[in-house]
Design an enzyme around this catalytic site. Structure first.
Site, short mmCIF file in Angstrom:
data_model
loop_
_atom_site.label_atom_id
_atom_site.label_comp_id
_atom_site.label_asym_id
_atom_site.label_seq_id
_atom_site.Cartn_x
_atom_site.Cartn_y
_atom_site.Cartn_z
N ASP A 6 -6.60 -2.17 3.31
CA ASP A 6 -5.65 -3.03 2.96
C ASP A 6 -6.06 -4.58 3.24
O ASP A 6 -5.28 -5.49 3.20
CB ASP A 6 -4.30 -2.60 3.37
CG ASP A 6 -4.10 -1.33 2.87
OD1 ASP A 6 -4.24 -1.23 1.63
OD2 ASP A 6 -3.59 -0.66 3.75
N ARG B 137 -5.48 4.23 -7.82
CA ARG B 137 -7.07 4.29 -7.82
C ARG B 137 -7.70 2.85 -7.58
O ARG B 137 -8.77 2.58 -8.38
CB ARG B 137 -7.65 5.11 -8.94
CG ARG B 137 -7.11 6.45 -8.93
CD ARG B 137 -8.15 7.26 -9.37
NE ARG B 137 -9.09 7.45 -8.23
CZ ARG B 137 -9.06 8.57 -7.24
NH1 ARG B 137 -7.88 9.33 -7.14
NH2 ARG B 137 -10.07 8.56 -6.48
N ARG C 34 6.31 15.76 -5.19
CA ARG C 34 5.16 16.08 -5.63
C ARG C 34 5.00 17.87 -6.30
O ARG C 34 5.29 18.56 -5.59
CB ARG C 34 4.12 16.01 -4.96
CG ARG C 34 3.57 14.56 -4.43
CD ARG C 34 2.87 14.69 -3.08
NE ARG C 34 1.55 15.05 -2.98
CZ ARG C 34 0.53 14.12 -2.67
NH1 ARG C 34 0.79 12.80 -2.62
NH2 ARG C 34 -0.47 14.29 -2.77
N ASP D 24 -1.70 -0.68 6.10
CA ASP D 24 -1.69 -0.19 7.24
C ASP D 24 -3.28 0.01 7.59
O ASP D 24 -3.79 0.14 8.74
CB ASP D 24 -1.20 0.89 7.50
CG ASP D 24 -1.73 2.22 6.77
OD1 ASP D 24 -1.98 2.23 5.61
OD2 ASP D 24 -1.82 3.52 7.25
N PHE E 141 -10.68 21.75 -6.29
CA PHE E 141 -10.15 21.11 -6.74
C PHE E 141 -10.78 19.50 -7.08
O PHE E 141 -11.36 19.09 -6.15
CB PHE E 141 -8.81 20.71 -6.15
CG PHE E 141 -7.67 19.77 -6.43
CD1 PHE E 141 -6.45 20.38 -7.14
CD2 PHE E 141 -7.78 18.46 -6.19
CE1 PHE E 141 -5.43 19.74 -7.73
CE2 PHE E 141 -6.67 17.87 -7.07
CZ PHE E 141 -5.56 18.46 -7.52
N GLU F 263 -1.99 20.89 0.84
CA GLU F 263 -2.32 22.36 1.22
C GLU F 263 -2.08 23.03 2.26
O GLU F 263 -1.63 24.03 2.37
CB GLU F 263 -4.00 22.58 1.22
CG GLU F 263 -4.56 23.62 0.71
CD GLU F 263 -6.29 23.35 0.32
OE1 GLU F 263 -6.44 23.54 -0.84
OE2 GLU F 263 -6.94 23.31 1.33
N LYS G 39 -7.43 -4.49 -5.11
CA LYS G 39 -6.21 -5.06 -4.21
C LYS G 39 -6.08 -6.38 -4.06
O LYS G 39 -5.15 -7.25 -4.28
CB LYS G 39 -5.79 -4.06 -2.89
CG LYS G 39 -5.66 -2.73 -2.92
CD LYS G 39 -5.30 -2.10 -1.83
CE LYS G 39 -4.99 -0.61 -1.83
NZ LYS G 39 -4.48 0.01 -0.72
N ASP H 48 0.92 -1.11 0.09
CA ASP H 48 0.09 0.04 -0.14
C ASP H 48 0.80 1.23 0.04
O ASP H 48 2.06 1.06 0.25
CB ASP H 48 -0.71 -0.07 1.43
CG ASP H 48 -1.59 1.08 1.52
OD1 ASP H 48 -2.50 1.52 0.57
OD2 ASP H 48 -1.65 1.75 2.71
#
Lengths: 1229, 307
Positions: A887, A857, A674, A883, A617, A570, A863, A424
């Site tokens: 998952d 995504r 990023r 975690d 956003f 942010e 998964k 993950d």
């Protein structure tokens, strides 16, 4: 509380024009709920109505235990006897009560009871631990309405359907709730669903208008209502129901539902009505029964047991046929057995019947071929191994105080055989904290601190350089030239290495401010005023401060503002802006207030920016804009977004910095940061108002395509932008993650990242943990523009994907460069097609040839599906690490599930087989403990079969000399002790303590790990070898003994050996031989091994001595056998010596041969260590170490190698053709 | 007759010069100073085991019965005595052990091995725990002591050895394990109702001698591990010289003819390793030899292909 009230005046919905679209009142038709599946009725605030059927729903008590007090015994017994060997022994013990048994019943039942008892005890302990965990969750307290407007705390397990619950900030929801009202006036609340789907951004939930007045405790005094809704189901994203309140019916949808195990964020408190409790809740419906996992070794062991069972059957048949023949043909002549007075078992007239009865006898007699204590020994060993894992101080996390936990000990050895790690991202690789690290403003790059990836790569490069230096001294010319050119290239301006080499970053200098690691004096402390382009820089900072949706919160102690933002990025921007002197201090309904520090030297000015519009956003838009009016009346559009999006929307004169910024963005991306690009544009009053009219029109329209219209209008505004710069935020990796991934890659493990996050984020993380690097060919498989495709037929989409996969496979196949690496990136939607039966193997084939695979995504279900695909498709061992509750599926599906503990939410840990508190501990868990446990268990099982074959077959050989009558040459007690006492402790000490190399060496030579996945120690060759050794040993023991003791006196006093003396001698030989054998097998002797191995031999003689002292009633034929008969006879001792040497000679020769001519990796390392070569000859040690890296294409070592290769290539090409090579284009975006 | 050599260590004790009654420290010190401490002096010399084996089962059947030996042995009216002549090839040092050797006799058969009662052997009639003795538990409604097939099939050939004209004495005491005599066979237990049935097995026991003194029985009841076995019969406590001729008068009572087993009389000396045992030496030499060969091979490899 007061704080909440103040903030509550804010209406949050205007910040979310897109996602917070409140359906127009006109089309609020209640859902037509009828038919099956929609039977649930909830009486709000009337839990008393749910006390009896049919409205009595399950309680909020959850239990993950396997057993309860009543079911423990039958269930656990069933589990035990489900194992072939145990079942066999159960039957044998049952039969031992009859006359056919060759042994006394006690000698059959006692070991079985012992073995099964210990196993069950272990099961009970493990289940008790699970129960304790459940109790912890069940007894968490929640505030529940107790009537008359009074709320009081109740444990979670007491919460009932219909209860009104008040949940405060940062608390988990105790059950699935219907949101009634929140601290914000418009009923908006923020929820973090990380435990459900792994997404880290906050979800907006809003209540129905009608329930908004229920905003304090008092209001619930007389509150009633009825909810009619769907039955419990596992779908997290749907909910259908109606809410009847004050004679009106309102439809409910998922945005009013707060799910259990998600967490309230940024909202002071909410009120909600419990709809689903306990196992009815969506998260519990999603949880599957944790499957009981068994390791590959254990599965193989079953096969071996089947082989032994068939061998047993074979020799039993031989024996009983022999018996029948003897009894038919010869027994009538044996007058001394009174054949005319037969009992049913020895009836010469009915040889077939006697033969059948004898078959049973033989099956029990030769049962020693099957090691009864194998399972229990393995279980004991595994418990110890697990304890060692738990107590490993190197896996202790000081921050959380957690150690690693082996939650099930069944899979220790599986840790040593892992081939693919499915990880993950959020919370596992990253700690979900963003640090503002670098920025590029007006074409100038700022920020000197290196990202973690840079630091890691730099270290590796420095080491490799040093190595090359030492190699040069060896006089290799070619290397020398390479090195010289390398030296040259370091100065070369076109090669961007100086930043890597020169920036010496002190790792330990931790950022003092959370979310801000930026370091550059040119911008800090107002120095930016001295830079060129001050105007642009000012604007840059303002965009950081204004273009956001966060809420400031004054920390009373420090006087600083902290920010509650929807995304950690942010928050990092706001912190950065604050540090740069643009402190966002207040937000009102229509304005944002910024305290500017340096714009007017010496003064702190609070400026107000009127927010005219906010275009939020979304993952589709990949950008966010605000339209603000500053104090001068100037209207500005401030925009931040993904670089590709922004670059498409620049005006002609806005592209001044485009090339440099693009280059910087590229660099940032390479080091795993990023990035976002920032742009603005100035607007005229008239221009704005014209647009705003349209925007308002779109916003208030009722038609279905309102969303599309809004988007279109926003799109009109967000163009002709002027680029001013870019930001680079480090998604903080957890400590040591790049190093760990690098080591795991060197150990030959494949790492897949499965994340619920966006593709960009995933790719960034890929870069930052070196799973991706520049020059790697990225294969992106996506469905083109998702919405348009949705209309297309499914078939077309599938064909499209199939095409992409085929093309990519072709590309990989045609690649000539051996160093070329491919990365596969696929998103969840595409994956849903790719995982369908007809395409999944094609997809898997592509995925396994790629060096790294990133799936973004993906839903929790996907998964699990991907995990299953890898597990079943490749047949190799998979390990899933995660975690969050999202998952859980994959953790349960994988061969080994590892949960990261420490972060809130225990689902992953609860479902996992191992839990560690940091990703980096995975290295030690696998490379050290996995490696050890694998070898230990493998050797242990092999040895077990060896010793039992060696022992069991002697019984068979002896049979042949007793006319197959089923008489054993050994006393029952010897045999009983053989498995339980005399040979069990050494093998347990082998399983618990054996270390082929020490843990440091394991870590230094990660390639040693490959011995596990390649299964070098438990392949059929080795197993059969050990079995052959057992066969040989049994033959040697038997033949030598009968030849020596054949019919001669065995001592000076003239007595010949009888059966008792013979048996005791043979048994002594076996005990000595098998214990010497294990001593030869071990490579790690502590006093414990010495004690157990030599102690076992001593115990046998001690036993024989003491047992012989007992009156003959107990000791039978062993009475005084050692003291009187065997001990004084030299031949007894001579035989033991001879047999022991003869038994172990071939094995000794074999291992000597292996070591000399066919040494395995660990042999060499053991010798190097033994001769202290690592101390004396550092160079050799390092060379061996670098050789011991598994060829890999991921990890920063691979990155450094690639870089060096690239530089060499460049130089060669420059010298020959003088053409500079182009950078590898990445086909991804 | 076969010989076997074994290196034997003999200890010759030095006689003490002074009186050995007092062991005062002064005396020990004195002996030490005078180098007169008592000592043993090992002398390595080859010792050998001489063995005479004589198979008599077919020779001792009169010619008329050669075709049907079983009927001969079953006919109790026929005389069973028989004479054999043994020649001593080499000097045999006392004690010389006399064994009987049976062949193809499954004393280790499960039915046979189980058919005894240790309780009864020790406690006699007081013990009723004789279930395992089937089918020889009781006779005519009375319990049999000692019960069981083993005791019932007791070996009953007897040997008398005559050298020249003198009958040699055969010591038949202390041929069984001391622990068996002391604690497994009762001193107060006398044979009872033994061999009284219709089916007579082997030898009879003197009902006036307690079981603990019936050493043939005790030896016989230590069941052999293999179908071919020797059991100790007695001991001759005088040396036999080379070329001595020994006449054996034997009673050929025991039936091995029905299952075709051989019977042999064995006279053997013993060494510290027990009886004649070529195999042990051969095995030691071959295992040791292969160890040496392996080590040389590895040494050569190591020199040839150094690592």
């Amino acid at each position: 509380m007061t704080r909440g009230r103040i903030r509550a005046r804010l209406r949050r919905s205007h910040l979310h024009p897109f996602s917070c679209l409140r359906p127009n009142a006109n089309n609020e038709e209640p859902h037509p709920l009828s038919g099956p599946g929609f039977s649930r009725i909830v009486h709000c605030n009337r839990p008393d109505r749910h006390l009896k059927k049919p409205l009595k729903y399950c309680s909020n008590y959850i239990s993950t235990t396997k057993y309860n007090i009543a079911t423990f015994l039958p269930k656990a017994l069933y589990e035990q006897f489900y194992r072939v060997a145990n079942f066999y022994f159960l039957v044998a013990a049952g039969l031992s009560l009859t006359a056919v048994a060759p042994f006394s019943p006690l000698s059959m039942i006692a070991p079985l009871a012992f073995v099964v008892g210990i196993s069950m005890l272990k099961e009970a302990l493990e289940d008790w631990r699970r129960f304790a965990q459940d109790m912890k969750v069940n007894s968490r307290k929640a505030s529940v309405h107790k009537g008359d407007g009074v709320f009081g705390y109740k444990p979670w397990q007491k919460i009932q359907v219909g209860d009104v619950v008040k949940v405060e900030k940062d608390q988990f929801f105790p059950a699935d709730l219907l949101l009634l009202s929140a601290s914000y006036d418009d009923g908006v609340s923020y929820v973090e669903t990380m435990n459900l789907d792994g997404e880290t951004n906050l979800k907006v939930k809003r209540s129905l208008e009608v329930t908004l007045p229920l905003e304090d405790d008092e209001a619930f005094k007389n509150f009633t209502g009825t909810i009619k809704c769907e039955d419990p189901n596992p779908s997290l994203y749907t909910f259908i129901g109606n809410f009847e309140y004050e004679q009106q019916v309102y439809p409910l949808d998922p945005s009013q539902i707060l799910l259990r195990d998600s967490k309230l964020r940024n909202t002071a408190y909410v009120y909600g009505v419990v709809i689903f409790t306990g196992f009815d809740s969506k998260v519990m419906q999603n949880s599957t029964k944790s499957p009981s996992k068994r390791s590959k070794i254990e599965k193989k062991m079953d096969k071996i047991i089947y082989i032994l069972l068939s061998l047993l059957l074979l020799i039993s048949s031989i024996s009983s046929i022999g018996f029948a023949v003897k009894i038919k043909l010869q027994m009538p002549d044996w007058w001394y057995m009174q054949p005319l007075n037969p009992d049913s078992l020895y009836d010469p007239d009915q040889p077939s019947k006697s033969g059948l009865a004898h078959l049973v006898t033989a099956l029990i007699l030769y049962g020693y071929l099957i090691p009864i204590s194998l399972y229990v020994s393995i279980e004991i060993v595994k418990v110890f191994q697990a304890r060692f894992i738990n107590q490993d101080i190197q896996m202790y996390d000081e921050e959380s105080g957690n150690t690693a936990q082996a939650r099930t000990s069944n899979l220790n050895e599986e840790l040593g055989q892992v081939d693919t790690i499915l990880s993950d991202k959020t919370g596992t690789l990253t700690c979900n904290q963003m640090d503002f690290l670098k920025c590029s403003i007006a074409g100038t790059a700022y920020g000197i601190r290196s990202s973690e990836v840079e630091v890691a790569a730099e270290k590796q490069m420095a080491m490799d350089l040093e190595e090359q230096d030492t190699q040069i001294t060896n006089g290799s010319r070619c290397r020398k030239s390479a090195h010289n050119s390398w030296e040259d290239s370091r100065g070369g301006p076109e090669i961007e290495l100086e930043s890597v080499i020169t920036s010496k970053c002190e790792n330990d200098q931790k950022p003092a401010i959370k979310g801000f690691s930026f370091e550059d004096n040119k911008l800090m402390d107002g120095n930016w005023l001295k830079e060129p382009n001050t105007e642009v820089i000012l604007l840059f900072f303002r965009i950081l401060a204004i273009c956001q949706t966060a809420v400031p919160e004054l920390n009373e102690e420090t006087g600083m503002f902290t920010y509650e933002a929807e995304s950690p990025d942010e928050a990092a921007f706001l912190v950065a802006a604050r540090e740069f002197g643009f402190e966002f201090c207040k937000r009102t309904q229509s304005s944002v207030f910024i305290r500017e520090k340096y714009t007017h030297p010496g003064q702190l000015i609070e400026r107000e920016f009127k927010i005219l519009n906010l275009l939020e956003f979304t993952s589709k838009r990949k950008r966010m804009s605000v339209i603000v009016q500053d104090e001068d009346g100037q209207i500005l559009l401030l925009c931040k977004g993904a670089d590709s999006i922004i670059f498409d929307r620049l005006s002609k004169n806005g592209r001044v910095y485009e090339t440099t910024t693009a280059k910087h963005l590229n660099d940032y991306g390479e080091v795993g940061l990023r990035t976002l690009a920032l742009a603005y544009k100035k607007l005229d009053e008239s221009e704005y108002s014209a647009w705003n009219d349209e925007f308002v029109k779109a916003k208030t329209s009722i038609s279905a395509d309102r969303e599309a219209m809004l988007e279109l209008v926003a799109d009109m505004m967000e163009k002709d932008l002027i680029l001013i710069g870019a930001t680079a935020v480090e998604d903080k990796l957890q400590k040591g993650v790049p190093q760990c991934i690098d080591k795991l890659a060197q150990a030959g493990l494949k790492i897949w990242v499965l994340t619920g996050d966006k593709m960009e984020t995933a790719i960034n993380i890929g870069f930052s943990c070196s799973l991706l690097r520049q020059g790697m060919k990225q294969i992106c498989i996506t469905v083109m523009n998702s919405d348009a495709v949705a209309q297309e037929s499914k078939q077309a989409v599938k064909e499209n994907i199939s095409m992409q996969i085929t093309n990519a496979s072709q590309m990989v196949k045609l690649e000539k460069d051996p160093h070329a690496a491919f990365a596969l990136i696929i998103d969840g939607k595409t994956l849903s097609y790719a995982l369908e039966d007809d395409m999944k193997h094609q997809f898997l084939a592509l995925a396994v040839v790629c060096a790294s695979v990133i799936c973004c995504r993906v839903s929790p279900k996907q998964k699990a599906l991907v995990t299953r695909l890898v597990k079943e498709g490749t047949g190799k061992t998979t390990l899933a690490i995660g975690d969050g509750a999202n998952d859980v599926g994959m953790i349960q599906e994988a061969d080994i599930g590892v949960g990261i503990s420490g972060v809130e939410g225990m689902q992953a840990v609860m479902a996992s087989d191992f839990s560690i508190s940091q990703f980096r501990f995975l290295e030690r868990l696998l490379v050290v403990h996995g490696h050890w446990c694998y070898k230990r268990i493998a050797q242990m099982i092999c040895y077990f079969f060896y010793k039992n074959i060696a022992f069991g077959l002697t019984l068979f050989y002896f049979e042949a000399f007793t006319a197959f009558s089923g008489q054993s040459v050994y006393n029952d007690w010897y045999m009983l002790l053989f498995n339980v006492i005399l040979t069990s402790l050494p093998v347990i000490s082998l399983g618990v303590f054996e270390q082929d190399v020490s843990s440091e060496v394991c870590l230094q030579f990660p390639a040693l790990y490959q011995q596990g996945p390649k299964n070098l120690f438990f392949d059929w060759y080795r197993i059969l070898g050990w079995m052959g050794n057992g066969l040989y040993t049994s033959l040697v023991i038997f033949i030598l003994n009968i030849m020596i003791f054949y019919n001669q006196a065995f001592r000076a006093e003239g007595q010949t050996a009888d059966m008792a003396a013979m048996g005791a001698t043979m048994f002594s030989c076996i005990i000595t031989a098998v214990n010497c054998q294990i001593a030869l097998t071990m490579s790690h002797f502590t006093w414990i091994q010495h004690l157990f191995v030599w102690g076992s031999v001593t115990t046998w003689y001690l036993f024989l001595l003491l047992f012989g002292m007992l009156p003959p009633y107990y000791s039978e034929d062993a009475h005084k056998i050692l003291v009187e008969a065997l001990g004084p006879a030299p031949i007894y001792w001579c035989t033991i010596l001879l047999v022991t040497v003869a038994c172990n000679l071939p094995y000794l020769a074999h291992i000597s041969f292996q070591r000399c001519f066919n040494p395995m990796d660990h042999h060499i390392i053991q010798e190097i260590k033994y001769y202290k070569k690592d101390v004396e000859d550092q160079h050799m040690w390092r060379r061996e170490r670098s050789k011991a890296r598994q060829e890999t294409k991921i990890g920063f070592t691979a990155r450094v190698d690639a870089k060096i290769r690239q530089l060499k290539g460049k130089l060669q090409r420059r010298s020959s053709t003088l053409i500079l090579p182009n950078c590898m284009p990445s086909p991804c975006q | 007759m076969r010989l076997e050599f074994v290196w034997n260590i003999e200890f010759q004790k030095m006689e003490m010069l002074s009186s050995s009654t007092s062991h005062t420290p002064e005396l020990i010190l004195y002996e030490f100073k005078q180098q007169n401490l008592p000592a043993c002096k090992p002398v390595l010399k080859p010792s050998y085991v001489v063995e005479i084996v004589d198979r008599y089962d077919s020779e001792c059947v009169p010619g008329a019965f050669r075709g049907n030996k079983v009927s001969f042995i079953k006919d109790s009216s026929l005389p069973k005595n028989c004479s054999r002549i043994l020649k001593v090839r080499k000097h045999m040092k006392a004690p010389i052990y006399i064994y009987y050797h049976l062949d193809n006799y499954y004393q280790n058969h499960r039915r046979y091995v189980k058919s005894r009662s240790d309780q009864q052997l020790l406690h006699g009639l007081k013990s009723s725990n004789t279930g395992s003795c089937e089918p020889e538990e009781s006779n005519n409604g009375l319990p049999v002591v000692p019960c069981g097939l083993i005791a019932w099939s007791l070996f009953n050939d007897t040997y008398t050895l005559i050298r020249g004209i003198k009958k040699m004495s055969i010591n038949r005491k202390n041929i069984a394990w001391k622990s068996d005599r002391d604690s497994k066979f009762g001193k107060q237990v006398y044979p009872h109702n033994f061999q009284n049935g219709t089916l007579i097995g082997g030898g009879k026991l003197d009902p006036n001698i307690p079981l603990s003194d019936q050493e043939d029985l005790i030896v016989w009841m230590r069941t052999a591990a293999f179908p071919s076995f020797r059991k100790l019969y007695g001991r001759i406590e005088e040396d036999l010289e080379a070329d001595d001729v020994i006449v054996v008068h034997l009673m050929n009572n025991y039936n091995t003819y029905s299952f075709g087993g051989k019977k042999k009389l064995v006279l053997s000396t013993s060494s510290w390793l027990g009886g004649r045992n070529d195999f042990l030496g051969v095995a030691y030499i071959s295992v040791g030899g292969s160890s040496i060969i392996l080590s040389i091979v590895f040494l050569l490899f190591h020199i040839k292909i150094p690592r």
